[in-house]
Scaffold this motif. Structure first.
Motif, PDB file in Angstrom:
ATOM      1  N   ALA A 113       0.831  -1.208   0.000  1.00 56.45           N
ATOM      2  CA  ALA A 113       0.000   0.000   0.000  1.00 56.45           C
ATOM      3  C   ALA A 113       0.867   1.260   0.000  1.00 56.45           C
ATOM      4  CB  ALA A 113      -0.938  -0.014   1.200  1.00 56.45           C
ATOM      5  N   GLN A 114       1.955   1.219   0.744  1.00 55.23           N
ATOM      6  CA  GLN A 114       2.864   2.362   0.765  1.00 55.23           C
ATOM      7  C   GLN A 114       3.517   2.570  -0.600  1.00 55.23           C
ATOM      8  OE1 GLN A 114       5.466   1.276   4.003  1.00 55.23           O
ATOM      9  NE2 GLN A 114       4.155   2.235   5.554  1.00 55.23           N
ATOM     10  N   SER A 115       3.826   1.468  -1.285  1.00 53.41           N
ATOM     11  CA  SER A 115       4.395   1.568  -2.634  1.00 53.41           C
ATOM     12  C   SER A 115       3.392   2.172  -3.606  1.00 53.41           C
ATOM     13  CB  SER A 115       4.818   0.180  -3.141  1.00 53.41           C
ATOM     14  OG  SER A 115       5.907  -0.329  -2.409  1.00 53.41           O
ATOM     15  N   VAL A 116       2.117   1.791  -3.463  1.00 53.92           N
ATOM     16  CA  VAL A 116       1.075   2.383  -4.300  1.00 53.92           C
ATOM     17  C   VAL A 116       1.011   3.883  -4.062  1.00 53.92           C
ATOM     18  CG1 VAL A 116      -1.400   2.465  -4.782  1.00 53.92           C
ATOM     19  CG2 VAL A 116      -0.289   0.255  -4.402  1.00 53.92           C
ATOM     20  N   TRP A 117       1.059   4.287  -2.797  1.00 51.46           N
ATOM     21  CA  TRP A 117       0.981   5.707  -2.434  1.00 51.46           C
ATOM     22  C   TRP A 117       2.145   6.500  -3.037  1.00 51.46           C
ATOM     23  CZ3 TRP A 117      -2.279   9.098  -0.055  1.00 51.46           C
ATOM     24  CH2 TRP A 117      -1.734  10.296   0.435  1.00 51.46           C
ATOM     25  N   ILE A 118       3.358   5.966  -2.894  1.00 51.72           N
ATOM     26  CA  ILE A 118       4.559   6.700  -3.301  1.00 51.72           C
ATOM     27  C   ILE A 118       4.824   6.588  -4.797  1.00 51.72           C
ATOM     28  CG2 ILE A 118       7.069   6.876  -3.022  1.00 51.72           C
ATOM     29  CD1 ILE A 118       6.689   5.772  -0.164  1.00 51.72           C
ATOM     30  N   TYR A 119       4.842   5.337  -5.310  1.00 54.02           N
ATOM     31  CA  TYR A 119       5.323   5.111  -6.669  1.00 54.02           C
ATOM     32  C   TYR A 119       4.224   5.077  -7.730  1.00 54.02           C
ATOM     33  CZ  TYR A 119       9.456   3.829  -4.014  1.00 54.02           C
ATOM     34  OH  TYR A 119      10.515   3.849  -3.142  1.00 54.02           O
ATOM     35  N   TYR A 120       2.983   4.745  -7.322  1.00 54.25           N
ATOM     36  CA  TYR A 120       1.916   4.719  -8.319  1.00 54.25           C
ATOM     37  C   TYR A 120       1.074   5.999  -8.276  1.00 54.25           C
ATOM     38  CZ  TYR A 120      -1.831   3.247 -11.340  1.00 54.25           C
ATOM     39  OH  TYR A 120      -2.737   3.196 -12.373  1.00 54.25           O
ATOM     40  N   LEU A 121       0.632   6.395  -7.095  1.00 57.06           N
ATOM     41  CA  LEU A 121      -0.157   7.611  -6.959  1.00 57.06           C
ATOM     42  C   LEU A 121       0.709   8.865  -6.923  1.00 57.06           C
ATOM     43  CD1 LEU A 121      -2.814   6.429  -4.323  1.00 57.06           C
ATOM     44  CD2 LEU A 121      -3.008   6.475  -6.815  1.00 57.06           C
ATOM     45  N   ASN A 122       2.028   8.675  -6.765  1.00 57.99           N
ATOM     46  CA  ASN A 122       2.989   9.777  -6.774  1.00 57.99           C
ATOM     47  C   ASN A 122       2.666  10.812  -5.701  1.00 57.99           C
ATOM     48  OD1 ASN A 122       5.300  11.096  -7.772  1.00 57.99           O
ATOM     49  ND2 ASN A 122       4.077  12.405  -9.112  1.00 57.99           N
ATOM     50  N   GLN A 123       2.443  10.322  -4.469  1.00 62.20           N
ATOM     51  CA  GLN A 123       2.149  11.188  -3.334  1.00 62.20           C
ATOM     52  C   GLN A 123       3.393  11.318  -2.446  1.00 62.20           C
ATOM     53  OE1 GLN A 123      -0.862  12.879  -2.861  1.00 62.20           O
ATOM     54  NE2 GLN A 123      -1.106  12.146  -4.979  1.00 62.20           N
ATOM     55  N   PRO A 124       3.458  12.348  -1.601  1.00 66.31           N
ATOM     56  CA  PRO A 124       4.667  12.593  -0.800  1.00 66.31           C
ATOM     57  C   PRO A 124       5.017  11.426   0.126  1.00 66.31           C
ATOM     58  CG  PRO A 124       3.216  14.493  -0.761  1.00 66.31           C
ATOM     59  CD  PRO A 124       2.441  13.394  -1.409  1.00 66.31           C
ATOM     60  N   ALA A 125       6.255  11.015   0.084  1.00 69.95           N
ATOM     61  CA  ALA A 125       6.708   9.891   0.902  1.00 69.95           C
ATOM     62  C   ALA A 125       6.743  10.251   2.386  1.00 69.95           C
ATOM     63  CB  ALA A 125       8.093   9.434   0.448  1.00 69.95           C
ATOM     64  N   ASP A 126       6.834  11.567   2.703  1.00 66.54           N
ATOM     65  CA  ASP A 126       6.886  11.975   4.107  1.00 66.54           C
ATOM     66  C   ASP A 126       5.497  12.326   4.646  1.00 66.54           C
ATOM     67  OD1 ASP A 126       6.521  14.236   2.606  1.00 66.54           O
ATOM     68  OD2 ASP A 126       7.924  15.479   3.746  1.00 66.54           O
ATOM     69  N   ASN A 127       4.462  11.960   3.886  1.00 68.63           N
ATOM     70  CA  ASN A 127       3.102  12.252   4.325  1.00 68.63           C
ATOM     71  C   ASN A 127       2.190  11.041   4.087  1.00 68.63           C
ATOM     72  OD1 ASN A 127       1.038  13.852   5.388  1.00 68.63           O
ATOM     73  ND2 ASN A 127       0.430  14.584   3.353  1.00 68.63           N
ATOM     74  N   ILE A 128       2.713   9.871   4.410  1.00 66.92           N
ATOM     75  CA  ILE A 128       1.951   8.644   4.205  1.00 66.92           C
ATOM     76  C   ILE A 128       0.898   8.512   5.307  1.00 66.92           C
ATOM     77  CG2 ILE A 128       2.055   6.122   4.064  1.00 66.92           C
ATOM     78  CD1 ILE A 128       4.909   6.352   3.101  1.00 66.92           C
ATOM     79  N   PRO A 129      -0.364   8.389   4.951  1.00 62.36           N
ATOM     80  CA  PRO A 129      -1.407   8.249   5.984  1.00 62.36           C
ATOM     81  C   PRO A 129      -1.361   6.869   6.618  1.00 62.36           C
ATOM     82  CG  PRO A 129      -2.374   8.115   3.792  1.00 62.36           C
ATOM     83  CD  PRO A 129      -0.922   8.446   3.593  1.00 62.36           C
ATOM     84  N   ARG A 130      -2.129   6.697   7.679  1.00 66.32           N
ATOM     85  CA  ARG A 130      -2.186   5.397   8.337  1.00 66.32           C
ATOM     86  C   ARG A 130      -2.741   4.356   7.371  1.00 66.32           C
ATOM     87  NH1 ARG A 130      -6.202   5.698  13.257  1.00 66.32           N
ATOM     88  NH2 ARG A 130      -5.365   7.815  13.435  1.00 66.32           N
ATOM     89  N   TYR A 131      -2.440   3.096   7.651  1.00 66.32           N
ATOM     90  CA  TYR A 131      -2.828   2.016   6.745  1.00 66.32           C
ATOM     91  C   TYR A 131      -4.345   1.945   6.597  1.00 66.32           C
ATOM     92  CZ  TYR A 131      -3.287  -2.730   4.854  1.00 66.32           C
ATOM     93  OH  TYR A 131      -3.599  -3.798   4.077  1.00 66.32           O
ATOM     94  N   ASP A 132      -5.063   1.818   7.700  1.00 68.34           N
ATOM     95  CA  ASP A 132      -6.518   1.696   7.670  1.00 68.34           C
ATOM     96  C   ASP A 132      -7.058   2.076   9.045  1.00 68.34           C
ATOM     97  OD1 ASP A 132      -8.982   1.223   6.575  1.00 68.34           O
ATOM     98  OD2 ASP A 132      -8.878  -0.958   6.715  1.00 68.34           O
ATOM     99  N   GLY A 133      -8.388   2.138   9.150  1.00 66.75           N
ATOM    100  CA  GLY A 133      -9.003   2.411  10.438  1.00 66.75           C
ATOM    101  C   GLY A 133      -9.225   3.892  10.667  1.00 66.75           C
ATOM    102  N   GLY A 134      -9.484   4.239  11.918  1.00 63.79           N
ATOM    103  CA  GLY A 134      -9.794   5.624  12.252  1.00 63.79           C
ATOM    104  C   GLY A 134     -11.263   5.918  12.046  1.00 63.79           C
ATOM    105  N   TYR A 135     -11.621   7.187  12.143  1.00 60.83           N
ATOM    106  CA  TYR A 135     -13.011   7.594  11.987  1.00 60.83           C
ATOM    107  C   TYR A 135     -13.395   7.582  10.510  1.00 60.83           C
ATOM    108  CZ  TYR A 135     -12.713   9.140  16.822  1.00 60.83           C
ATOM    109  OH  TYR A 135     -12.536   9.181  18.169  1.00 60.83           O
ATOM    110  N   LYS A 136     -14.679   7.393  10.294  1.00 58.89           N
ATOM    111  CA  LYS A 136     -15.189   7.392   8.933  1.00 58.89           C
ATOM    112  C   LYS A 136     -14.886   8.736   8.284  1.00 58.89           C
ATOM    113  CE  LYS A 136     -19.319   6.464   6.172  1.00 58.89           C
ATOM    114  NZ  LYS A 136     -20.761   6.117   6.201  1.00 58.89           N
ATOM    115  N   GLY A 137     -14.303   8.698   7.114  1.00 59.94           N
ATOM    116  CA  GLY A 137     -13.942   9.925   6.417  1.00 59.94           C
ATOM    117  C   GLY A 137     -12.476  10.278   6.562  1.00 59.94           C
ATOM    118  N   ASP A 138     -11.780   9.646   7.526  1.00 58.42           N
ATOM    119  CA  ASP A 138     -10.341   9.877   7.654  1.00 58.42           C
ATOM    120  C   ASP A 138      -9.621   9.325   6.426  1.00 58.42           C
ATOM    121  OD1 ASP A 138     -10.748  11.015  10.050  1.00 58.42           O
ATOM    122  OD2 ASP A 138      -9.849   9.426  11.261  1.00 58.42           O
ATOM    123  N   LYS A 139      -8.621  10.041   5.972  1.00 58.22           N
ATOM    124  CA  LYS A 139      -7.844   9.590   4.831  1.00 58.22           C
ATOM    125  C   LYS A 139      -6.850   8.525   5.276  1.00 58.22           C
ATOM    126  CE  LYS A 139      -5.260  11.342   0.882  1.00 58.22           C
ATOM    127  NZ  LYS A 139      -4.728  12.563   0.236  1.00 58.22           N
TER     128      LYS A 139
END
Length: 274
Positions: A53-79
């Motif tokens: 999932a982190q690889s998808v975030w960084i290398y596929y979605l091209n999102q900041p590597a220093d701003n990776i959100p939590r894997y899953d869970g949290g309140y509904k609507g949390d990224k």
């Protein structure tokens, strides 16, 4: 898979059921559920899913590597990582969804099992593609799928590499190369025939003649494949330099050669094992 009752008896338009250049919302949900239940959930504790999932975030979605959100869970609507991937599958163009699935499979340690589950979704929802060797391929006929998969799995190392390359060239959605896919398919047969006959430098024609003399193939079959080999020499400059008169081969031709060569390969391997 048998078509659903609603399709067999005309209550649903067949064109709407079979999806070639589109993905409806039901299929997107089913693909996400498959990934979530069989990969993201099952492999989270081992860390495999998180790293993927982190690889998808960084290398596929091209999102900041220093701003990776939590894997899953949290309140509904949390990224989260999974919500970002889910949103991509739900909202992007159908071909980009396929790109993301191939990216995910390439970074799993058990892509064969995951491919099996995803292919079940493809069959259920009438998707005209199949995952073979990590590539989403425009083949949906069960006999063709089995033939191609057996060739990729069971051939000799050299011919297997040709089939794998043919598959990659045919399924490249950005720059498909049908000419060289056809070339790789016939090269796989040439490589296998050289291996069987022990003639490392023999042409396909010479090797086919040897196979006929040994009783592995009928003369008519030898003639048919010799003509098919001739087609790759004469048509579209497939195995030679292009000229201005040459016409580019199509997906239909590349698919035909890939399936035909894989079937012939499986036949030869079965004959020599008898």
């Amino acid at each position: 898979m048998i078509k659903p009752f609603s399709v067999r008896y005309g209550h649903v338009n067949v064109r709407e059921y079979f999806q070639l250049n589109d993905l409806n919302s039901d299929t997107r949900i089913a693909l996400w559920n498959c990934l979530y239940l069989f990969f993201w959930t099952n492999n989270h504790q081992t860390g495999v899913a998180t790293k993927c999932a982190q690889s998808v975030w960084i290398y596929y979605l091209n999102q900041p590597a220093d701003n990776i959100p939590r894997y899953d869970g949290g309140y509904k609507g949390d990224k989260t990582l999974l919500s970002a991937i889910r949103g991509y599958i739900y909202g992007e163009e159908w071909y980009l969804v396929y790109d993301s699935i191939e990216f995910i499979i390439d970074r799993t340690n058990s892509y064969i099992d995951l491919s099996k589950h995803l292919n079940s979704v493809f069959r259920k929802y009438g998707v005209g593609y199949t995952l073979i060797n990590g590539c989403i391929t425009p083949i949906s006929n069960e006999d063709e799928i089995e033939s191609v998969q057996n060739a990729v799995d069971n051939d000799t190392d050299s011919s297997r590499s040709h089939f794998e390359r043919a598959l990659q060239l045919m399924t490249d959605r950005e720059q498909p190369d049908y000419r060289n896919s056809i070339k790789e398919s016939i090269s796989a047969i040439e490589s296998l025939c050289r291996k069987i006959t022990g003639n490392d430098k023999g042409t396909l024609g010479a090797c086919l003649k040897t196979l006929e003399e040994k009783g592995y193939i009928h003369s008519a079959m030898k003639g048919a494949f010799s003509q098919l080999y001739g087609y790759t020499s004469d048509q579209c400059g497939i195995r030679h330099a292009l000229t201005e008169e040459d016409v580019n081969p199509t997906l239909a031709e590349a698919k035909f050669m890939f399936v035909t060569c894989s079937a012939f390969s499986n036949y030869l391997l079965a004959k020599i094992s008898d």
